[in-house]
Each structure stands twice: as C-alpha cells, then as structure tokens.
Write a protein that holds these residues in place. Structure first.
Motif, short mmCIF file in Angstrom:
data_model
loop_
_atom_site.label_atom_id
_atom_site.label_comp_id
_atom_site.label_asym_id
_atom_site.label_seq_id
_atom_site.Cartn_x
_atom_site.Cartn_y
_atom_site.Cartn_z
N LEU A 1 7.97 -4.02 -0.02
CA LEU A 1 8.14 -4.80 1.20
C LEU A 1 6.94 -4.67 2.13
N GLN A 2 6.34 -3.48 2.18
CA GLN A 2 5.18 -3.28 3.03
C GLN A 2 4.00 -4.13 2.56
N ILE A 3 3.83 -4.25 1.26
CA ILE A 3 2.75 -5.07 0.71
C ILE A 3 3.03 -6.56 0.92
N ALA A 4 4.30 -6.95 0.70
CA ALA A 4 4.65 -8.37 0.76
C ALA A 4 4.99 -8.86 2.16
N SER A 5 5.14 -7.97 3.14
CA SER A 5 5.62 -8.38 4.47
C SER A 5 4.73 -9.43 5.15
N PRO A 6 3.38 -9.37 5.10
CA PRO A 6 2.60 -10.44 5.76
C PRO A 6 2.89 -11.82 5.19
N VAL A 7 2.97 -11.91 3.86
CA VAL A 7 3.26 -13.21 3.25
C VAL A 7 4.69 -13.63 3.54
N ILE B 1 4.74 1.10 -10.11
CA ILE B 1 5.79 0.08 -10.13
C ILE B 1 5.98 -0.53 -8.74
N ALA B 2 5.76 0.26 -7.68
CA ALA B 2 5.90 -0.25 -6.31
C ALA B 2 4.93 -1.40 -6.05
N ILE B 3 3.73 -1.31 -6.59
CA ILE B 3 2.74 -2.38 -6.40
C ILE B 3 3.22 -3.65 -7.10
N GLU B 4 3.76 -3.52 -8.29
CA GLU B 4 4.25 -4.68 -9.02
C GLU B 4 5.47 -5.29 -8.33
N ALA B 5 6.31 -4.46 -7.70
CA ALA B 5 7.47 -4.98 -6.98
C ALA B 5 7.03 -5.84 -5.81
N GLY B 6 6.03 -5.39 -5.06
CA GLY B 6 5.51 -6.18 -3.96
C GLY B 6 4.91 -7.50 -4.44
N ALA B 7 4.21 -7.46 -5.58
CA ALA B 7 3.63 -8.69 -6.12
C ALA B 7 4.71 -9.68 -6.53
N ASP B 8 5.80 -9.21 -7.11
CA ASP B 8 6.89 -10.10 -7.49
C ASP B 8 7.55 -10.74 -6.27
N MET B 9 7.67 -9.98 -5.18
CA MET B 9 8.22 -10.56 -3.94
C MET B 9 7.32 -11.67 -3.41
N ILE B 10 6.02 -11.42 -3.40
CA ILE B 10 5.07 -12.43 -2.93
C ILE B 10 5.12 -13.66 -3.84
#
Length: 259
Positions: free
Chosen positions: A192-198, A98-107
């Motif tokens: 947030l860690q996944i989406a932070s660069p974008v 679910i954490a991966i999907e949360a980052g994708a939704d933020m991006i």
C-alpha cells in the motif's frame, strides 16, 4: 573396491566426517536455493545452480570443520531437516521481495492494466506487466544493497543454531516469531505504501470524472477513464520513482538481519 575405501579411511580418518557434513550442508543449500530470492529465479539454469551449491558446500565444509560425531541419530532424518531449515530461511528472505510485487499488482489493477497479462516463460504463469517490472527492480536493489551477503550470512548462522546432524529444529532460536509476523504483515503495508500515490491520483481522477458525468451526461466518462488512467498512473510512477527507490532501500535495510 571396499579394500580401497578402507585404506583411504585409514589414510584420511576425517574423510567420513567431512563427507557426511558435506552431504548435510549440500541438502541445506538445496532447500535454500529453491526459495531464496535471486537464487530461485528460473532464468538461472539448473546446472549453474547445482555448480554454485557444490562450490559453496566445499567452502562451508572447510570453514565449519565438523566434529567426528556429526551424525547423531538418523542420517536420512538429518538430510530432510536440513532441507526444511534451508527452505525456511529462503522463504523468510523471499517475503521481503513479495511486498514489492504486491504493491506492483495494486498499481497494475488501479491503472486498468489487469487485463494486459503476459506469459512469463520462467514461471509458466500469467503475470502483470508492472508486477514483472517491479519484481526485477526489487531484485536489482536487493543485490545492490548486499542482499546475497545477508542470505549467506543467515545460512552460516543457521548452522551454528541448528547443527548439521541434529534431529530436532529449535524454532524458538531459528525463527524469531515477532520478526516473521512483522515481515508477513508488511507485505500488505509496504504494498500500500508503494501503490498509495497512484491509488490517490486515480481516486481523484475518478471523482473528477464522476462530477463530469453528472454535469455533462452526454460525455462518455467510461471510455475516458480507460484513456486517462494508464497515462496518469505512468506519469505518477515516473515522478515518484526516486522516492520509491529510497523507500525500498529503507525497507530492505530494516530487514537485513534475516535470522
């Protein structure tokens, strides 16, 4: 018919024990398959899932070699508790993805693609494009790292912690609360860690466009943002994809011990 069953029981005295144990293992697997990642995907036909559960039940029943007193109190209560325990294990494993999907939704929201929703026929719900892509991406990495082996190992270990015929769930032994709290809190942290660069790149772009709007008011900055954000976000994703793979690998490996 009753005489035939009685004669079979005399010929095979452990048939009743193995049959009861098989039903309890089958019920635990049903709850597990319903929520566990990879197995809970609706792309897999229900007949395939039931066939896999039946085959795994036969294997586990032969491995566990249940005792004669497998049913300690109420058989219906034991079936219900086994379904609950299997669902708990599957839900804890699902939290990892679910954490991966949360980052994708933020991006997806930051790139301005939140309006570009598509109908997912497997879940009959509206999903974001990046959310669906990252979900499949996370599942592939999970399988490549041996995630299915972790799930089966956790299920077998749960049988030793919570016996098949038990009527009370030892939550203190079955569920590590510190592990569950850390796993739940990491849904936001990892997203947030996944989406932070974008997020940082689009924030810098917003600042630049804000400066342009103040220095040159005749420029339609609002329309320019719709053009630049998806292009910049896609370029950043292509650039950081190798780093994202390493981050997701480390994240999955840190939570390999489900129970």
């Amino acid at each position: 018919m009753e005489n035939i069953i009685n004669e079979l029981m005399k010929m095979f005295p452990l048939m009743n024990t193995y049959l009861a144990a098989g039903i309890l293992i089958f019920s635990r697997l049903l709850g597990f398959i319903r929520l566990a990642p990879v197995f809970n995907r609706k792309e897999i036909p229900g007949l395939v899932k039931l066939s896999f559960v039946l085959m795994l039940t036969i294997v586990l029943t032969g491995i566990m070699k249940p005792n004669v007193n497998v049913i300690q109190d109420s058989f219906a209560l034991s079936i219900f508790l086994n379904i609950v325990v299997g669902a708990m294990i599957g839900y804890m494993a699902q939290l990892i993805l679910i954490a991966i999907e949360a980052g994708a939704d933020m991006i997806n929201m930051q790139m301005g693609l939140s309006s570009a929703m598509v109908l997912d026929p497997t879940t009959s719900s509206q999903v974001s494009i990046l959310g669906k892509c990252f979900s499949l991406f996370g599942v592939l990495i999970f399988i490549e790292l041996g995630g299915i082996y972790w799930l089966i190992q956790a299920l077998i270990r749960s049988i030793t912690i919570f016996p098949l015929g038990a009527t009370s769930i030892p939550l203190d032994q079955l569920v590590n609360m510190d592990y569950l709290i850390e796993l739940s809190s990491n849904v936001l942290y990892m997203g947030l860690q996944i989406a932070s660069p974008v997020l940082l790149a689009t924030l810098g772009q917003d600042i630049i466009l804000g400066v342009i709007s103040k220095t040159a008011p005749q420029v339609n900055v609002f329309q320019l943002s719709f053009l630049f954000k998806p292009v910049l976000g896609a370029a950043i994703l292509v650039w950081i994809m190798p780093m994202l793979v390493n981050i997701i690998n480390e994240y999955f490996l840190s939570f390999a011990h489900i129970i």
